[in-house]
Design a protein around this motif. Structure first.
Motif, PDB file in Angstrom:
ATOM      1  N   ARG A  15       0.808  -1.218   0.000  1.00 14.02           N
ATOM      2  CA  ARG A  15       0.000   0.000   0.000  1.00 14.02           C
ATOM      3  C   ARG A  15       0.843   1.270   0.000  1.00 14.02           C
ATOM      4  O   ARG A  15       0.305   2.368  -0.165  1.00 14.02           O
ATOM      5  N   THR A  68      -3.927   5.126   3.632  1.00 11.64           N
ATOM      6  CA  THR A  68      -3.360   5.391   2.313  1.00 11.64           C
ATOM      7  C   THR A  68      -4.090   6.489   1.547  1.00 11.64           C
ATOM      8  O   THR A  68      -3.473   7.391   0.989  1.00 11.64           O
ATOM      9  N   GLN A 104      -6.290  -3.036  -6.226  1.00  9.42           N
ATOM     10  CA  GLN A 104      -6.533  -3.918  -5.086  1.00  9.42           C
ATOM     11  C   GLN A 104      -6.371  -5.383  -5.493  1.00  9.42           C
ATOM     12  O   GLN A 104      -5.831  -6.201  -4.741  1.00  9.42           O
ATOM     13  N   LEU A 107      -2.705  -5.959  -5.751  1.00 11.39           N
ATOM     14  CA  LEU A 107      -2.124  -5.972  -4.412  1.00 11.39           C
ATOM     15  C   LEU A 107      -2.302  -7.336  -3.736  1.00 11.39           C
ATOM     16  O   LEU A 107      -1.391  -7.843  -3.078  1.00 11.39           O
TER      17      LEU A 107
END
Length: 222
Positions: A15, A68, A104, A107
């Motif tokens: 992040r 974030t 996302q 990630l």
């Protein structure tokens, strides 16, 4: 203490990487402190530095910032990458949120169990080519400018070039049907601050490997 922002996170993307990207694109030098042990993480919590017991942590302008999205919004505003008025800011927010949905998936990909990797990779490819990249292809074509909002470099451009390059690492031909995004990628990659960030030896982190994932899980789990 220097006046440079100080970033505390793992020595990897996660992040923190969009924050590194945004600072680098703004031409801001920063320092990094890497978490290596569970004890370092627990000390930050004990000292009350992490408001919600989560990293990333960014120390900037006398603040200890977490979360974030809040960090990115502050940096974008601080360095004039957040549009000229509320309408432009709203567009930037919409674009950034859309790209963040795709990011996302990227990630979480390294955390996928081995048997799910192929399926999750196919999901990233499908979402990028059918949902997210067509939107930005259309925006750039209709807008007729080099940048996504107004005719000025913004946070949305930084987030999009990061997403493009991250998806290309996994799906090299992903831009084959998107000529506007191909041109956008070329222009962004040649902007001086971004070009510098893409060079070897910059603070940009490599794709996460198994060793990085193992370290992160070890620090987070008691």
């Amino acid at each position: 203490m220097s006046g440079k922002p100080r970033l505390t996170y793992f020595n990897g993307r996660g992040r923190m990487e969009p924050i590194r990207w945004l600072l680098a694109a703004a031409g801001v030098e920063f320092e990094e402190k890497f978490l290596e042990t569970r004890e370092q993480y627990e000390k930050l919590i004990k000292d009350g530095v992490l408001m919600f017991e989560q990293v990333p942590l960014v120390e900037i302008d006398g603040m200890k910032m977490v979360q974030t999205r809040a960090i990115l919004s502050y940096i974008a505003g601080r360095y004039n990458l957040y549009g000229k008025d509320l309408k432009e800011r709203a567009l930037i927010d919409m674009y950034v949120e859309g790209i963040a949905d795709l990011m996302q998936m990227i990630l979480m990909f390294p955390l996928s169990p081995p048997e799910a990797k192929e399926k999750n990779l196919e999901s990233i490819k499908e979402r990028a080519t059918n949902r997210y990249f067509p939107v930005f292809e259309k925006i750039l074509k209709q807008h007729g400018q080099d940048f996504l909002v107004g005719n000025k470099f913004s946070w949305a451009d930084v987030q999009l070039i990061e997403a493009i390059l991250d998806v290309e690492e996994k799906v090299p031909a992903v831009l084959s049907g998107f000529p506007q995004l191909q041109a956008f990628k070329t222009k962004m990659s040649n902007m001086p601050t971004i070009k510098k960030f893409l060079q070897p030896g910059s603070p940009r982190k490599p794709p996460p490997d198994d060793c990085y994932v193992e370290k992160v899980l070890k620090i987070f789990k008691k």
